[in-house]
Design an enzyme around this catalytic site. Structure first.
Site, PDB file in Angstrom:
ATOM      1  N   TYR A 161      -1.456  -7.586  16.965  1.00 54.87           N
ATOM      2  CA  TYR A 161      -1.663  -6.657  15.854  1.00 54.87           C
ATOM      3  C   TYR A 161      -2.903  -5.809  16.104  1.00 54.87           C
ATOM      4  O   TYR A 161      -2.868  -4.575  15.950  1.00 54.87           O
ATOM      5  CB  TYR A 161      -1.800  -7.436  14.550  1.00 54.87           C
ATOM      6  CG  TYR A 161      -2.032  -6.576  13.334  1.00 54.87           C
ATOM      7  CD1 TYR A 161      -0.965  -5.941  12.703  1.00 54.87           C
ATOM      8  CD2 TYR A 161      -3.312  -6.400  12.808  1.00 54.87           C
ATOM      9  CE1 TYR A 161      -1.170  -5.144  11.583  1.00 54.87           C
ATOM     10  CE2 TYR A 161      -3.527  -5.607  11.688  1.00 54.87           C
ATOM     11  CZ  TYR A 161      -2.453  -4.984  11.076  1.00 54.87           C
ATOM     12  OH  TYR A 161      -2.669  -4.193   9.966  1.00 54.87           O
ATOM     13  N   ASN A 193       2.810   4.399   7.234  1.00 54.67           N
ATOM     14  CA  ASN A 193       2.349   3.162   6.618  1.00 54.67           C
ATOM     15  C   ASN A 193       3.086   1.920   7.134  1.00 54.67           C
ATOM     16  O   ASN A 193       2.519   0.837   7.177  1.00 54.67           O
ATOM     17  CB  ASN A 193       2.520   3.267   5.095  1.00 54.67           C
ATOM     18  CG  ASN A 193       2.341   1.946   4.397  1.00 54.67           C
ATOM     19  OD1 ASN A 193       1.243   1.450   4.215  1.00 54.67           O
ATOM     20  ND2 ASN A 193       3.469   1.353   3.975  1.00 54.67           N
ATOM     21  N   ARG A 207       6.323  13.064  15.820  1.00 48.00           N
ATOM     22  CA  ARG A 207       6.972  14.010  16.736  1.00 48.00           C
ATOM     23  C   ARG A 207       8.218  14.630  16.098  1.00 48.00           C
ATOM     24  O   ARG A 207       8.404  15.852  16.142  1.00 48.00           O
ATOM     25  CB  ARG A 207       7.360  13.281  18.027  1.00 48.00           C
ATOM     26  CG  ARG A 207       8.038  14.170  19.050  1.00 48.00           C
ATOM     27  CD  ARG A 207       8.459  13.372  20.272  1.00 48.00           C
ATOM     28  NE  ARG A 207       7.312  12.808  20.975  1.00 48.00           N
ATOM     29  CZ  ARG A 207       7.422  12.004  22.035  1.00 48.00           C
ATOM     30  NH1 ARG A 207       8.621  11.658  22.484  1.00 48.00           N
ATOM     31  NH2 ARG A 207       6.345  11.544  22.631  1.00 48.00           N
ATOM     32  N   SER A 265      -6.297  -0.452  10.925  1.00 44.45           N
ATOM     33  CA  SER A 265      -6.912  -1.698  10.447  1.00 44.45           C
ATOM     34  C   SER A 265      -8.283  -1.874  11.090  1.00 44.45           C
ATOM     35  O   SER A 265      -8.511  -1.442  12.234  1.00 44.45           O
ATOM     36  CB  SER A 265      -6.031  -2.896  10.812  1.00 44.45           C
ATOM     37  OG  SER A 265      -6.698  -4.117  10.577  1.00 44.45           O
ATOM     38  N   ILE A 286       0.830  -1.205   0.000  1.00 42.51           N
ATOM     39  CA  ILE A 286       0.000   0.000   0.000  1.00 42.51           C
ATOM     40  C   ILE A 286       0.863   1.252   0.000  1.00 42.51           C
ATOM     41  O   ILE A 286       0.541   2.247  -0.650  1.00 42.51           O
ATOM     42  CB  ILE A 286      -0.940  -0.004   1.225  1.00 42.51           C
ATOM     43  CG1 ILE A 286      -1.955  -1.144   1.102  1.00 42.51           C
ATOM     44  CG2 ILE A 286      -1.675   1.326   1.350  1.00 42.51           C
ATOM     45  CD1 ILE A 286      -2.803  -1.348   2.346  1.00 42.51           C
ATOM     46  N   LYS A 331      -3.090  -1.630  16.692  1.00 37.17           N
ATOM     47  CA  LYS A 331      -3.833  -0.714  15.827  1.00 37.17           C
ATOM     48  C   LYS A 331      -4.894   0.063  16.609  1.00 37.17           C
ATOM     49  O   LYS A 331      -5.176   1.229  16.297  1.00 37.17           O
ATOM     50  CB  LYS A 331      -4.466  -1.483  14.674  1.00 37.17           C
ATOM     51  CG  LYS A 331      -3.443  -2.060  13.690  1.00 37.17           C
ATOM     52  CD  LYS A 331      -2.568  -0.981  13.087  1.00 37.17           C
ATOM     53  CE  LYS A 331      -1.639  -1.544  12.015  1.00 37.17           C
ATOM     54  NZ  LYS A 331      -0.805  -0.515  11.356  1.00 37.17           N
ATOM     55  N   THR A 359      -1.522  -7.882  -0.472  1.00 34.93           N
ATOM     56  CA  THR A 359      -0.128  -7.460  -0.395  1.00 34.93           C
ATOM     57  C   THR A 359       0.672  -8.598   0.218  1.00 34.93           C
ATOM     58  O   THR A 359       0.122  -9.655   0.537  1.00 34.93           O
ATOM     59  CB  THR A 359       0.021  -6.208   0.490  1.00 34.93           C
ATOM     60  OG1 THR A 359      -0.411  -6.538   1.827  1.00 34.93           O
ATOM     61  CG2 THR A 359      -0.812  -5.050  -0.039  1.00 34.93           C
TER      62      THR A 359
END
Length: 237
Positions: A160, A90, A125, A145, A17, A164, A195
């Site tokens: 995961y 990303n 930051r 996600s 992506i 997120k 992907t």
């Protein structure tokens, strides 16, 4: 020094992506910076996209899991540019083989949070000063996600999913703190995309996964901030 073009820095943009986002923004006339852990991967991706689009594409070594790398990348960026219009967080990892939150490995959990949650925060930051100098307002786009949605969260991909969810909280916090600086901050759910991470059986194309990211970077109103979006529409957290 700075080009009059808008600039977009995309982490993990050497594939998936991130690369598709870079390709589309380059085609729209952005000066695109491909950030990746490997110098070779970043350079090759930048060269390939530039050949495809005829645009101006640069590479930058940046490991979002390494504080020193992030700081060094920000310094290197500042030696070439004075401002930044769009930051796309990303880069991320998806731990394999997890079956239950009751069995997750402590070190793997820590690494996932470091990469998927703390990394985007630290990148924002250290690049904040450049975003504040964007002529039309800076934009931060965090790749999240649907697995991070609390509304209907199940027991799949525990570390995961939690990373997120936490990234979505980072999005809300940054949006609240940076709105006075005219910096919009949003999270994006790209869906299950074909992907390397999503696998070949995923139902959505990489173009579909990148669409909302590209829209937020280039067309969405600057006033849109603090939202979680999929297919250009806000969705529940």
């Amino acid at each position: 020094m700075d080009s009059p073009k808008k600039t977009a820095l995309i982490t993990g943009a050497n594939r998936g992506i991130g690369r598709q986002t870079a390709r589309e923004l380059s085609a729209r006339g952005f000066l695109v910076i491909i950030a990746a852990r490997s110098e070779d991967s970043a350079t090759q991706a930048a060269r390939g996209i530039a050949e495809e689009t005829g645009g101006e594409v640069e590479s930058l070594v940046l490991d979002v899991s390494d504080d020193a790398s992030i700081q060094s990348a920000a310094k290197s960026y500042g030696e070439r540019h004075q401002s930044l219009d769009v930051l796309v967080n990303n880069a991320g990892i998806f731990p394999e083989g997890e079956s239950s939150i009751l069995e997750v490995d402590r070190q793997a959990f820590f690494q996932t949070l470091t990469t998927n949650t703390l990394g985007p925060l630290l990148v924002a930051r250290f690049f904040r000063s450049y975003l504040e100098k964007s002529a039309e307002g800076g934009r931060i786009i965090n790749l999240s996600s649907g697995l991070g949605q609390l509304e209907d969260m199940g027991g799949d991909a525990p570390t995961y999913s939690i990373s997120k969810t936490a990234l979505n909280a980072v999005t809300r916090q940054l949006s609240a703190k940076l709105s006075s600086k005219n910096i919009a901050v949003n999270s994006v759910c790209p869906g299950w995309v074909a992907t390397d991470m999503g696998g070949e059986s995923a139902p959505r194309t990489v173009e579909q996964g990148a669409d909302t990211v590209v829209w937020l970077a280039s067309e969405a109103p600057q006033s849109l901030t603090g939202q979680f979006l999929r297919d250009r529409e806000s969705i529940p957290w």
